[in-house]
Design an enzyme around this catalytic site. Structure first.
Site, PDB file in Angstrom:
ATOM      1  N   GLY A  77       0.804  -1.226   0.000  1.00 58.36           N
ATOM      2  CA  GLY A  77       0.000   0.000   0.000  1.00 58.36           C
ATOM      3  C   GLY A  77       0.834   1.271   0.000  1.00 58.36           C
ATOM      4  O   GLY A  77       0.348   2.348   0.363  1.00 58.36           O
ATOM      5  N   TRP A  80      -0.650   4.291  -1.885  1.00 64.02           N
ATOM      6  CA  TRP A  80      -1.777   4.863  -1.141  1.00 64.02           C
ATOM      7  C   TRP A  80      -1.251   5.717   0.020  1.00 64.02           C
ATOM      8  O   TRP A  80      -1.677   6.857   0.212  1.00 64.02           O
ATOM      9  CB  TRP A  80      -2.644   3.712  -0.622  1.00 64.02           C
ATOM     10  CG  TRP A  80      -3.987   4.074  -0.089  1.00 64.02           C
ATOM     11  CD1 TRP A  80      -4.656   5.261  -0.232  1.00 64.02           C
ATOM     12  CD2 TRP A  80      -4.853   3.211   0.676  1.00 64.02           C
ATOM     13  NE1 TRP A  80      -5.872   5.195   0.392  1.00 64.02           N
ATOM     14  CE2 TRP A  80      -6.013   3.953   0.948  1.00 64.02           C
ATOM     15  CE3 TRP A  80      -4.753   1.897   1.134  1.00 64.02           C
ATOM     16  CZ2 TRP A  80      -7.080   3.404   1.680  1.00 64.02           C
ATOM     17  CZ3 TRP A  80      -5.811   1.359   1.857  1.00 64.02           C
ATOM     18  CH2 TRP A  80      -6.962   2.104   2.121  1.00 64.02           C
ATOM     19  N   HIS A 138      11.926   1.123   1.344  1.00 66.15           N
ATOM     20  CA  HIS A 138      11.547  -0.245   1.730  1.00 66.15           C
ATOM     21  C   HIS A 138      12.587  -0.842   2.693  1.00 66.15           C
ATOM     22  O   HIS A 138      12.476  -2.005   3.084  1.00 66.15           O
ATOM     23  CB  HIS A 138      11.512  -1.154   0.502  1.00 66.15           C
ATOM     24  CG  HIS A 138      10.379  -0.888  -0.459  1.00 66.15           C
ATOM     25  ND1 HIS A 138       9.097  -0.590  -0.054  1.00 66.15           N
ATOM     26  CD2 HIS A 138      10.332  -0.921  -1.828  1.00 66.15           C
ATOM     27  CE1 HIS A 138       8.332  -0.433  -1.130  1.00 66.15           C
ATOM     28  NE2 HIS A 138       9.047  -0.629  -2.202  1.00 66.15           N
ATOM     29  N   SER A 168      -0.392  -9.785  -4.482  1.00 67.07           N
ATOM     30  CA  SER A 168      -0.159  -8.505  -5.161  1.00 67.07           C
ATOM     31  C   SER A 168       1.240  -8.486  -5.792  1.00 67.07           C
ATOM     32  O   SER A 168       1.416  -8.058  -6.937  1.00 67.07           O
ATOM     33  CB  SER A 168      -0.319  -7.375  -4.142  1.00 67.07           C
ATOM     34  OG  SER A 168      -0.183  -6.138  -4.766  1.00 67.07           O
ATOM     35  N   ARG A 292      -4.262  -2.315  -9.007  1.00 68.37           N
ATOM     36  CA  ARG A 292      -4.832  -3.562  -9.531  1.00 68.37           C
ATOM     37  C   ARG A 292      -6.254  -3.708  -9.000  1.00 68.37           C
ATOM     38  O   ARG A 292      -7.214  -3.356  -9.666  1.00 68.37           O
ATOM     39  CB  ARG A 292      -3.929  -4.748  -9.149  1.00 68.37           C
ATOM     40  CG  ARG A 292      -4.258  -6.046  -9.878  1.00 68.37           C
ATOM     41  CD  ARG A 292      -3.358  -7.176  -9.414  1.00 68.37           C
ATOM     42  NE  ARG A 292      -3.539  -7.490  -8.006  1.00 68.37           N
ATOM     43  CZ  ARG A 292      -4.406  -8.389  -7.529  1.00 68.37           C
ATOM     44  NH1 ARG A 292      -5.139  -9.094  -8.362  1.00 68.37           N
ATOM     45  NH2 ARG A 292      -4.518  -8.610  -6.223  1.00 68.37           N
ATOM     46  N   GLY A 294      -6.838  -3.490  -5.100  1.00 67.06           N
ATOM     47  CA  GLY A 294      -6.863  -2.699  -3.858  1.00 67.06           C
ATOM     48  C   GLY A 294      -7.846  -3.226  -2.826  1.00 67.06           C
ATOM     49  O   GLY A 294      -8.490  -2.453  -2.122  1.00 67.06           O
TER      50      GLY A 294
HETATM   51  P1  A3P Z   1      -3.459  -5.302  -5.208  1.00 64.84           P
HETATM   52  O1  A3P Z   1      -2.418  -5.828  -6.114  1.00 64.84           O
HETATM   53  O2  A3P Z   1      -3.903  -6.292  -4.185  1.00 64.84           O
HETATM   54  O3  A3P Z   1      -4.607  -4.691  -5.929  1.00 64.84           O
HETATM   55  P2  A3P Z   1       2.207  -0.704  -3.442  1.00 64.84           P
HETATM   56  O4  A3P Z   1       1.673   0.674  -3.608  1.00 64.84           O
HETATM   57  O5  A3P Z   1       2.962  -0.890  -2.159  1.00 64.84           O
HETATM   58  O6  A3P Z   1       2.935  -1.136  -4.641  1.00 64.84           O
HETATM   59  O7  A3P Z   1       0.941  -1.663  -3.239  1.00 64.84           O
HETATM   60  C1  A3P Z   1       0.111  -1.935  -4.329  1.00 64.84           C
HETATM   61  C2  A3P Z   1      -1.196  -2.494  -3.816  1.00 64.84           C
HETATM   62  O8  A3P Z   1      -1.968  -1.422  -3.246  1.00 64.84           O
HETATM   63  C3  A3P Z   1      -2.018  -3.055  -4.956  1.00 64.84           C
HETATM   64  O9  A3P Z   1      -2.804  -4.093  -4.361  1.00 64.84           O
HETATM   65  C4  A3P Z   1      -2.839  -1.858  -5.364  1.00 64.84           C
HETATM   66  O10 A3P Z   1      -3.983  -2.159  -6.109  1.00 64.84           O
HETATM   67  C5  A3P Z   1      -3.184  -1.274  -4.004  1.00 64.84           C
HETATM   68  N1  A3P Z   1      -3.518   0.157  -4.043  1.00 64.84           N
HETATM   69  C6  A3P Z   1      -2.925   1.122  -4.779  1.00 64.84           C
HETATM   70  N2  A3P Z   1      -3.509   2.300  -4.545  1.00 64.84           N
HETATM   71  C7  A3P Z   1      -4.487   2.082  -3.641  1.00 64.84           C
HETATM   72  C8  A3P Z   1      -5.466   2.930  -3.002  1.00 64.84           C
HETATM   73  N3  A3P Z   1      -5.538   4.223  -3.270  1.00 64.84           N
HETATM   74  N4  A3P Z   1      -6.312   2.347  -2.138  1.00 64.84           N
HETATM   75  C9  A3P Z   1      -6.251   1.022  -1.860  1.00 64.84           C
HETATM   76  N5  A3P Z   1      -5.358   0.182  -2.441  1.00 64.84           N
HETATM   77  C10 A3P Z   1      -4.490   0.705  -3.308  1.00 64.84           C
END
Ligand code: A3P
Length: 330
Positions: A77, A80, A138, A168, A292, A294
């Site tokens: 996340g 986000w 990270h 993910s 993807r 979320g």
């Molecule tokens: P999924 O692959 O399960 O959909 P990161 O930003 O650390 O790369 O994490 C990516 C994950 O956070 C993905 O999960 C993505 O879809 C989800 N994500 C990205 N933006 C988001 C948002 N605004 N709210 C909730 N989930 C989000």
């Protein structure tokens, strides 16, 4: 703001890159999920391309006491959290319609130390960043530069349950992996994840490192969970703003400022922005692959009962006695 800030950099001194070249053969090594290798550096699996950036970050970064450092494992996340922290800290500066998140990917606004600032053998001049500065990484707690650990700058850590993190990650790397290597096997990737072999992992070492610090020094480390944010974003936003020393006033609450930020940073809103449908803010990864589904619990569509059993057992064992628990579905 990062996207249109000129960061004047100087080249990393050659001695350091030579030193990295000398160091690599002495480190345990595994093939990466994507291409090339990962090295076990200071106990964590560091992608080959990021090692010299991590070392330069450790040696050269000097934290200011007003800095905020966002820390995550990949796919928990990060995007986000960057959007939310940026919006909270800059809310007095931009009206909602003028918020840079309407035009820039969150990774362009809150840069990573290891993928951006110290990448490509560069040492950035971070004095051009207006205070208070927000950066992201990270890198696990024990390997953070001393100046982050010892100054009064603050760390916001966001984690996510390992089941969704794994799924993910598997999707994300599958998309970024060169075609010539063929599809990324779910079973093989799962085995590696369970054995701790994933970028910046082992997963549980990373999470527990920050969890423990957040208990010891709650004023220094805020520990957030993706699942709590999905369940009730407004109360997590309040926690975040309070921790960052800029709580929402009663007037802001009344005026719907909290809801405005959650909506602006919501998955559906960000996913549809042009800046997030195109371009590449992290080298090698298309912006559109950062959004993807979320959701919480998508892993049920991919993992077999045996896999679930295996990861559940590992989770139970790793978290025993820590007081940390994850929700894996709603
Ligand atoms: P999924 O692959 O399960 O959909 P990161 O930003 O650390 O790369 O994490 C990516 C994950 O956070 C993905 O999960 C993505 O879809 C989800 N994500 C990205 N933006 C988001 C948002 N605004 N709210 C909730 N989930 C989000």
């Amino acid at each position: 703001m990062m996207e249109n800030t000129q960061i004047i950099t100087k080249s990393n001194d050659l001695a350091e890159t030579d030193e990295v070249a000398e160091l690599l053969p002495s480190l345990p090594k595994e093939t990466s999920w994507r291409s090339g290798y990962m090295y076990r550096y200071q106990g964590f699996w560091c992608p080959e391309k990021q090692i010299s950036a991590v070392i330069a970050f450790q040696r050269h970064f000097v934290a200011h006491k007003t800095d905020t450092i966002l820390v995550t494992l990949p796919k928990t996340g990060t995007t986000w959290l960057k959007a939310l922290a940026f919006s909270i800290m800059n809310r007095a500066k931009y009206a909602a319609s003028q918020n840079p998140l309407n035009s820039f990917n969150p990774h362009g606004l809150v840069p990573f130390f290891e993928y951006k600032l110290y990448a490509n053998n560069q040492i950035p001049d971070l004095s051009v960043f207006p205070s208070p500065r927000i950066f992201a990484t990270h890198v696990p707690y024990p390997s953070l530069p001393d100046s982050i650990k010892n100054s009064s700058c603050q760390i916001v850590y966001l984690c996510r349950n390992p089941f969704d993190t794994f799924i993910s990650l598997w999707h994300f790397i599958s998309q970024a992996r060169p075609e010539r290597f063929g599809p990324l096997s779910l079973e093989d990737s799962f085995d590696r994840f369970c054995n701790g072999v994933a970028g910046f992992g082992p997963f549980f070492d990373h999470v527990l490192g920050f969890w423990t610090k957040s208990l010891e020094r709650p004023e220094k480390v805020l520990f957030l969970k993706f699942e709590d944010m999905k369940e009730d974003i407004n109360s997590q936003l309040k926690r975040l703003a309070e921790f960052l020393g800029c709580p929402f006033s009663a007037e802001e609450e009344r005026d719907g400022v909290i809801e405005g930020i959650s909506k602006l940073c919501s998955f559906s809103n960000l996913k549809d922005k042009e800046a997030n449908k195109t371009g590449m803010s992290i080298p090698g990864f298309e912006n559109n692959t950062l959004f993807r589904r979320g959701e919480v619990g998508d892993w049920v569509n991919f993992l077999t009962p045996d896999m679930v059993d295996r990861l559940n057992k590992i989770m139970e064992q790793q978290l025993a006695g820590s007081g940390l628990q994850f929700k894996t579905c709603f």
